[in-house]
Design an enzyme around this catalytic site. Sequence first.
Site: not given
Ligand code: GTP
Ligand code: SPV
Length: 637
Positions: A418-419, A290, A544-547
């Site tokens: 994928s990561r 998220s 994204y960056r605007d956050n």
């Molecule tokens: P985990 O590693 O699973 O815990 O995920 P995370 O919370 O770190 O999520 P991550 O930042 O990798 O984002 C997950 C997805 O959300 C990605 O495909 C991003 O491109 C998308 N995303 C992140 N920030 C935004 C945003 O501000 N707006 C939108 N529309 N999508 C976003």
């Molecule tokens: C998540 O699922 O929230 C992650 C990836 O950060 S893992 O390390 O597989 O849990």
Amino acid sequence: MVPSCDLSGEWRQEWRGPALPEKLCGVTDIDGVMDAAGLSNQHVRDYVHRYFELTGADRIEVVNASDDARLLREALDAGELAPAGEGRYYSRSHPKDTARSEERTVVATSNPADAGVYNNWRPAAEMRPLLEDRMRGASAGKTMYVVPYLMAPPGSPLEAFAAGVELTDTRTVVLHMIRMARVGVDHVNDLGDSFVRAVHVTGDLDSLGQGTPDDQRWFVTLADERTILHYGSSYGGNALLGKIAHGLRQATYDGWASGDFLAEQFLLLGITDKQTGRKYHVCGGMPSASGKTNLAMTLAPDALGDRYRVDFYGDDIAWLRADPDDGRIYAINPEYGAFGVAKDTNEKTNPTAVEAIAEGTGTIFTNVAYNEQTQDVWWEGKTKFPPADVTGWRDWKGELISERSEEEKDAPWAHPNSRFTTTLANIPNIAPDYENPKGVPVDAIIFGGRTRDREPLVRAVTDLAEGVYDGLTLGAEATFAAEGTEGVLRYDPMSMRPFMAYPEGAYAAHWLKVIGAATDQPIFAHVNWFQRDPEDGHFLWPGYRDNLRPLLWLMQLRNGEVTGRQTPVGVVPTPEELDLTGMDLRPGDLDTLLTIDTARWQQEMAHREEHLAQFPDLPEAIWTAHRRVAAALDDQA
Ligand code: GTP
Ligand code: SPV
Ligand code: MN
């Protein structure tokens, strides 16, 4: 004379003769290997012996971070990794092993009172034999790697909770651990018995019945024994045991049992105002996938870049404690790397990530698409369209794109989960003080889920119990019938649902206690980057960056520089208070982003009541906060 079949190892320490063979009488001399590696902690050595015998591995190897280059070469030679350009690597997981499995994940203790709603509690006396049966003989023919690690910057006040030794039978898991945690024998030699025992056995991935009623996998944290036993996967959090099994499940339990700290699935970032010289730190929870990694790595939008700098501290885990000296909450990132979602990572959404995974960084990609001729990688959203020339491209399963049938044509090239795995030092905006053992003082704690309506861009909460209440009612929307009812959230308290280790009522009380111990408490806020237009579905906020913009407003609110507008669910910015320089939002979208739809919120309050009612022993302060918000909404209706 060499006592030929004495394997106790004691005589070896005295031996002054020529180098001794690794195997005597056909049995691996594991004490000899541990001696040579300088692994002197007898408790660790006994633990290694026990699981070496149980898993039936052929040999052991003790790993230090400095073994990385050799292990990479071996993995390339064995075909476990493929080169992805200079100093980058590609791996493919088993197609049935691509994510965490929440149903197969269990927290086990000897006290039935530890059962909560989300921790899948089971008796330790039942789970340990079950896991050890699965693991028995399951590493035959393999090497058991001994990976001593530390989940904290060295010298941290929380270091006592941070050390562990992972035993794994998979080389690529070791390579990931070297990137995600600090690895080396020095982290555990002087600890006596206070390290986490973390055993990982992959098993035969072809025949584990993944996702069927006959599923053989188990991912168990024996929290009161500080032991982690994971069987049946070599992917991500299932296998890199320092990360979420220790860094979250074990640590959140330890934090509660000791009374000392919180361990949360949180990002952690710094914001420097170059004009005033002030530095702020924000941490917060968003459910998996998220946006934590993206927010932590964000750069200031171009128009604000002259004034503000964002520093990365952490993207998935933070440990929080109150510091008695200055009465503030301090946070550390226990990790050493980032395991980020590849999808949609590109120069525009996340330029720092693009740089952090560039050639020469040692990054390992998993389950993206790969071109074996050019050694290139690709994932959905890396570029707008996939490479036009499909020659040599294979999807995440290894199938040639050029040979796809008509029905398969539109399937993603990369797996959605994928990561990339890269060390923190590769992140261009890594904070200069990211290894400061004390951590950084926290100004704000934010929560955010994917919510297509109702939740405004940002609403601040200044009361501790109301902030904790807000975290407990965090959720992401269910979009399909299969996941739940449309409009009803899948609640994910503090984004800890998959990592919760003890009962939710006690968890809430522990939060109130730890943050309540601070005399200068952080402000809370709820953020939402995912509101959509009900007509055409476009994101109202570009994200994204605007956050950074709503976060800057939050800091100003905390400083008393703006007042916002009080609503029943918190303080919302007025449109003039948000710095929107350089943005062009569609007319009307900003209003929707900052509006509280009272009727929609009242509906949500009924769902929240049901959600919270599941948790016995929820502190009265949380119920009071809930009733206060509900009454304020009713007053407004
Ligand atoms: P985990 O590693 O699973 O815990 O995920 P995370 O919370 O770190 O999520 P991550 O930042 O990798 O984002 C997950 C997805 O959300 C990605 O495909 C991003 O491109 C998308 N995303 C992140 N920030 C935004 C945003 O501000 N707006 C939108 N529309 N999508 C976003
Ligand atoms: C998540 O699922 O929230 C992650 C990836 O950060 S893992 O390390 O597989 O849990
Ligand atoms: Mn995560």
